[in-house]
Design a protein around this motif. Structure first.
Motif, PDB file in Angstrom:
ATOM      1  N   ALA A  19     -13.639  -6.810  21.008  1.00  9.05           N
ATOM      2  CA  ALA A  19     -14.083  -5.552  21.606  1.00  9.05           C
ATOM      3  C   ALA A  19     -14.526  -4.645  20.459  1.00  9.05           C
ATOM      4  CB  ALA A  19     -12.948  -4.906  22.378  1.00  9.05           C
ATOM      5  N   LYS A  20     -15.273  -3.587  20.799  1.00 13.15           N
ATOM      6  CA  LYS A  20     -15.770  -2.708  19.731  1.00 13.15           C
ATOM      7  C   LYS A  20     -14.668  -1.775  19.239  1.00 13.15           C
ATOM      8  CE  LYS A  20     -20.752  -2.213  19.743  1.00 13.15           C
ATOM      9  NZ  LYS A  20     -20.842  -2.877  18.455  1.00 13.15           N
ATOM     10  N   GLY A  21     -14.666  -1.534  17.915  1.00 12.48           N
ATOM     11  CA  GLY A  21     -13.786  -0.518  17.340  1.00 12.48           C
ATOM     12  C   GLY A  21     -12.316  -0.875  17.315  1.00 12.48           C
ATOM     13  N   VAL A  22     -11.991  -2.158  17.205  1.00 14.77           N
ATOM     14  CA  VAL A  22     -10.578  -2.568  17.131  1.00 14.77           C
ATOM     15  C   VAL A  22     -10.010  -2.120  15.782  1.00 14.77           C
ATOM     16  CG1 VAL A  22      -8.994  -4.538  17.044  1.00 14.77           C
ATOM     17  CG2 VAL A  22     -10.954  -4.553  18.629  1.00 14.77           C
ATOM     18  N   VAL A  23      -8.861  -1.459  15.801  1.00 20.60           N
ATOM     19  CA  VAL A  23      -8.252  -0.977  14.557  1.00 20.60           C
ATOM     20  C   VAL A  23      -7.174  -1.948  14.098  1.00 20.60           C
ATOM     21  CG1 VAL A  23      -6.937   0.885  13.471  1.00 20.60           C
ATOM     22  CG2 VAL A  23      -8.753   1.419  15.110  1.00 20.60           C
ATOM     23  N   LYS A  24      -7.339  -2.429  12.875  1.00 20.11           N
ATOM     24  CA  LYS A  24      -6.298  -3.250  12.242  1.00 20.11           C
ATOM     25  C   LYS A  24      -5.758  -2.456  11.059  1.00 20.11           C
ATOM     26  CE  LYS A  24      -8.606  -7.539  13.482  1.00 20.11           C
ATOM     27  NZ  LYS A  24      -9.086  -8.854  13.021  1.00 20.11           N
ATOM     28  N   HIS A  25      -4.493  -2.705  10.728  1.00 20.86           N
ATOM     29  CA  HIS A  25      -3.880  -1.961   9.625  1.00 20.86           C
ATOM     30  C   HIS A  25      -3.750  -2.879   8.418  1.00 20.86           C
ATOM     31  CE1 HIS A  25      -3.234   1.676  11.890  1.00 20.86           C
ATOM     32  NE2 HIS A  25      -3.027   0.872  12.918  1.00 20.86           N
ATOM     33  N   HIS A  26      -4.554  -2.611   7.421  1.00 17.24           N
ATOM     34  CA  HIS A  26      -4.587  -3.446   6.226  1.00 17.24           C
ATOM     35  C   HIS A  26      -3.439  -3.085   5.291  1.00 17.24           C
ATOM     36  CE1 HIS A  26      -6.192  -5.717   2.877  1.00 17.24           C
ATOM     37  NE2 HIS A  26      -6.061  -4.639   2.128  1.00 17.24           N
ATOM     38  N   ARG A  27      -2.713  -4.125   4.843  1.00 17.12           N
ATOM     39  CA  ARG A  27      -1.601  -3.959   3.903  1.00 17.12           C
ATOM     40  C   ARG A  27      -1.654  -5.092   2.906  1.00 17.12           C
ATOM     41  NH1 ARG A  27       0.935  -2.069   8.484  1.00 17.12           N
ATOM     42  NH2 ARG A  27       0.760  -4.114   9.415  1.00 17.12           N
ATOM     43  N   THR A  28      -1.245  -4.832   1.687  1.00 18.20           N
ATOM     44  CA  THR A  28      -1.166  -5.928   0.725  1.00 18.20           C
ATOM     45  C   THR A  28       0.028  -6.826   1.082  1.00 18.20           C
ATOM     46  OG1 THR A  28       0.307  -4.747  -0.785  1.00 18.20           O
ATOM     47  CG2 THR A  28      -2.070  -4.419  -1.113  1.00 18.20           C
ATOM     48  N   ILE A  29       0.013  -8.033   0.518  1.00 19.51           N
ATOM     49  CA  ILE A  29       1.151  -8.941   0.734  1.00 19.51           C
ATOM     50  C   ILE A  29       2.425  -8.290   0.187  1.00 19.51           C
ATOM     51  CG2 ILE A  29       2.158 -11.169   0.088  1.00 19.51           C
ATOM     52  CD1 ILE A  29      -0.587 -12.354   0.050  1.00 19.51           C
ATOM     53  N   GLY A  30       2.286  -7.627  -0.979  1.00 17.19           N
ATOM     54  CA  GLY A  30       3.443  -6.972  -1.600  1.00 17.19           C
ATOM     55  C   GLY A  30       4.073  -5.959  -0.661  1.00 17.19           C
ATOM     56  N   THR A  31       3.243  -5.153  -0.011  1.00 13.79           N
ATOM     57  CA  THR A  31       3.783  -4.137   0.897  1.00 13.79           C
ATOM     58  C   THR A  31       4.552  -4.783   2.038  1.00 13.79           C
ATOM     59  OG1 THR A  31       2.083  -2.532   0.357  1.00 13.79           O
ATOM     60  CG2 THR A  31       3.112  -2.300   2.511  1.00 13.79           C
ATOM     61  N   THR A  32       4.002  -5.840   2.613  1.00 11.77           N
ATOM     62  CA  THR A  32       4.670  -6.505   3.743  1.00 11.77           C
ATOM     63  C   THR A  32       6.001  -7.118   3.300  1.00 11.77           C
ATOM     64  OG1 THR A  32       2.549  -6.969   4.805  1.00 11.77           O
ATOM     65  CG2 THR A  32       4.419  -8.348   5.467  1.00 11.77           C
ATOM     66  N   LEU A  33       5.973  -7.834   2.177  1.00 13.09           N
ATOM     67  CA  LEU A  33       7.210  -8.509   1.740  1.00 13.09           C
ATOM     68  C   LEU A  33       8.255  -7.491   1.283  1.00 13.09           C
ATOM     69  CD1 LEU A  33       5.818 -11.660  -0.122  1.00 13.09           C
ATOM     70  CD2 LEU A  33       6.389 -11.371   2.299  1.00 13.09           C
ATOM     71  N   ASN A  34       7.817  -6.440   0.581  1.00 15.20           N
ATOM     72  CA  ASN A  34       8.770  -5.422   0.147  1.00 15.20           C
ATOM     73  C   ASN A  34       9.376  -4.668   1.337  1.00 15.20           C
ATOM     74  OD1 ASN A  34       8.663  -5.968  -2.590  1.00 15.20           O
ATOM     75  ND2 ASN A  34       6.853  -4.694  -2.893  1.00 15.20           N
ATOM     76  N   ALA A  35       8.575  -4.480   2.385  1.00 12.36           N
ATOM     77  CA  ALA A  35       9.116  -3.822   3.587  1.00 12.36           C
ATOM     78  C   ALA A  35      10.217  -4.684   4.197  1.00 12.36           C
ATOM     79  CB  ALA A  35       8.004  -3.561   4.595  1.00 12.36           C
ATOM     80  N   LEU A  36      10.036  -5.992   4.163  1.00 16.13           N
ATOM     81  CA  LEU A  36      11.092  -6.886   4.668  1.00 16.13           C
ATOM     82  C   LEU A  36      12.350  -6.760   3.824  1.00 16.13           C
ATOM     83  CD1 LEU A  36       9.307 -10.287   5.391  1.00 16.13           C
ATOM     84  CD2 LEU A  36      10.547  -8.903   7.063  1.00 16.13           C
ATOM     85  N   ILE A  37      12.159  -6.824   2.500  1.00 14.69           N
ATOM     86  CA  ILE A  37      13.308  -6.764   1.583  1.00 14.69           C
ATOM     87  C   ILE A  37      14.046  -5.436   1.757  1.00 14.69           C
ATOM     88  CG2 ILE A  37      13.970  -6.679  -0.856  1.00 14.69           C
ATOM     89  CD1 ILE A  37      11.448  -8.561  -1.339  1.00 14.69           C
ATOM     90  N   ARG A  38      13.289  -4.346   1.832  1.00 15.79           N
ATOM     91  CA  ARG A  38      13.929  -3.024   1.949  1.00 15.79           C
ATOM     92  C   ARG A  38      14.597  -2.831   3.304  1.00 15.79           C
ATOM     93  NH1 ARG A  38       9.137  -0.712  -0.780  1.00 15.79           N
ATOM     94  NH2 ARG A  38       9.583  -1.107  -2.967  1.00 15.79           N
ATOM     95  N   SER A  39      14.152  -3.600   4.292  1.00 13.06           N
ATOM     96  CA  SER A  39      14.801  -3.504   5.608  1.00 13.06           C
ATOM     97  C   SER A  39      16.081  -4.320   5.655  1.00 13.06           C
ATOM     98  CB  SER A  39      13.867  -4.012   6.708  1.00 13.06           C
ATOM     99  OG  SER A  39      12.610  -3.419   6.612  1.00 13.06           O
ATOM    100  N   GLY A  40      16.345  -5.077   4.581  1.00  2.77           N
ATOM    101  CA  GLY A  40      17.605  -5.824   4.520  1.00  2.77           C
ATOM    102  C   GLY A  40      17.457  -7.313   4.754  1.00  2.77           C
ATOM    103  N   PHE A  41      16.229  -7.793   4.959  1.00  4.86           N
ATOM    104  CA  PHE A  41      16.032  -9.223   5.214  1.00  4.86           C
ATOM    105  C   PHE A  41      16.109 -10.043   3.933  1.00  4.86           C
ATOM    106  CE2 PHE A  41      13.911  -7.632   9.068  1.00  4.86           C
ATOM    107  CZ  PHE A  41      14.435  -8.497  10.009  1.00  4.86           C
TER     108      PHE A  41
END
Ligand SMILES: C[S@@+](CC[C@H](N)C(=O)[O-])C[C@H]1O[C@@H](n2cnc3c(N)ncnc32)[C@H](O)[C@@H]1O
Length: 206
Positions: free
Chosen positions: A147-169
């Protein structure tokens, strides 16, 4: 990367048509909760049955709350790149898992963004989708994907993995998907996938 789901309470974040919910149900999950923002997706999922063992609910993953320690396994396939605040979501998932519970997800690999049409290589703002322009610039990117204008949120791999680590995983495995040689031999057009990973897959544990 999936744990044994038999006897487990399972949640599927961004379940779409519910195919994984049905798979988990067929493999012995005691209960499966499928969550998605799209009523249309959920209507298709419900119509596919079964009538018991799977519950579908409307939910925005950016606003999600889940009861504490209410799941043994949380799964998400190709939905997290639509989520703005993964840190908030990962914390929600972490507290919703029983100790030792598993979280497995796939997401569009941040080096690549599915473009408007096969062969089109720019997003709606004119930025390259492979390799993505401005990899280190995080935030929303607009694309005409189905569809037109779909918004995706771009994040680096580091941001995703660090968010997991900081969440306690504890992170168990990170996979940058590639087809096997046997799959390429059976379907030669898959050789194109050796150019870059389209998907990032992660398994983690509470
Ligand atoms: C690419 S589909 C994947 C569907 C399914 N998990 C699968 O693998 O077949 C992405 C799904 O995420 C859902 N979605 C997108 N943003 C969402 C949000 N903020 N909250 C909940 N679901 C969302 C969409 O409605 C869609 O069903």
């Amino acid at each position: 990367m999936l744990p044994d789901v038999s006897g487990s309470r399972v949640a599927d974040l961004g379940c779409g048509f519910g195919w994984f919910c049905r798979w988990a149900h067929e493999h012995g999950a005691v209960h499966v909760l499928g969550l998605d923002l799209s009523e249309k997706m959920l209507a298709r999922a419900r119509a596919a049955g079964p009538d018991a063992g799977i519950t579908y609910e409307t939910a925005d993953l950016d606003q999600l709350s889940l009861r504490q320690a209410s799941f043994d396994f949380v799964y998400s396939s190709l939905a997290l790149h639509y989520v703005e605040d993964v840190m908030r979501l990962f914390r929600t998932v972490h507290q919703a898992l029983a100790p030792g519970g598993h979280f497995v997800f796939s997401t569009e690999h941040p080096i690549f963004m599915a473009p408007t049409n096969p062969g089109w290589a720019i997003d709606a703002e004119g930025r390259k989708t492979w390799p993505v322009d401005q990899y280190l610039v995080e935030g929303p990117r607009r694309t005409d994907w189905l569809a037109k204008g779909v918004v995706k949120h771009h994040r680096t791999i580091g941001t995703t993995l660090n968010a997991l680590i900081r969440s306690g995983f504890t992170i168990d495995h990170v996979e940058e998907f590639r087809p096997t040689d046997a799959q390429i031999a059976a379907k030669p057009e898959l050789a194109e996938e050796l150019e870059r990973p389209m998907f990032l897959l992660v398994s983690a544990r509470r």
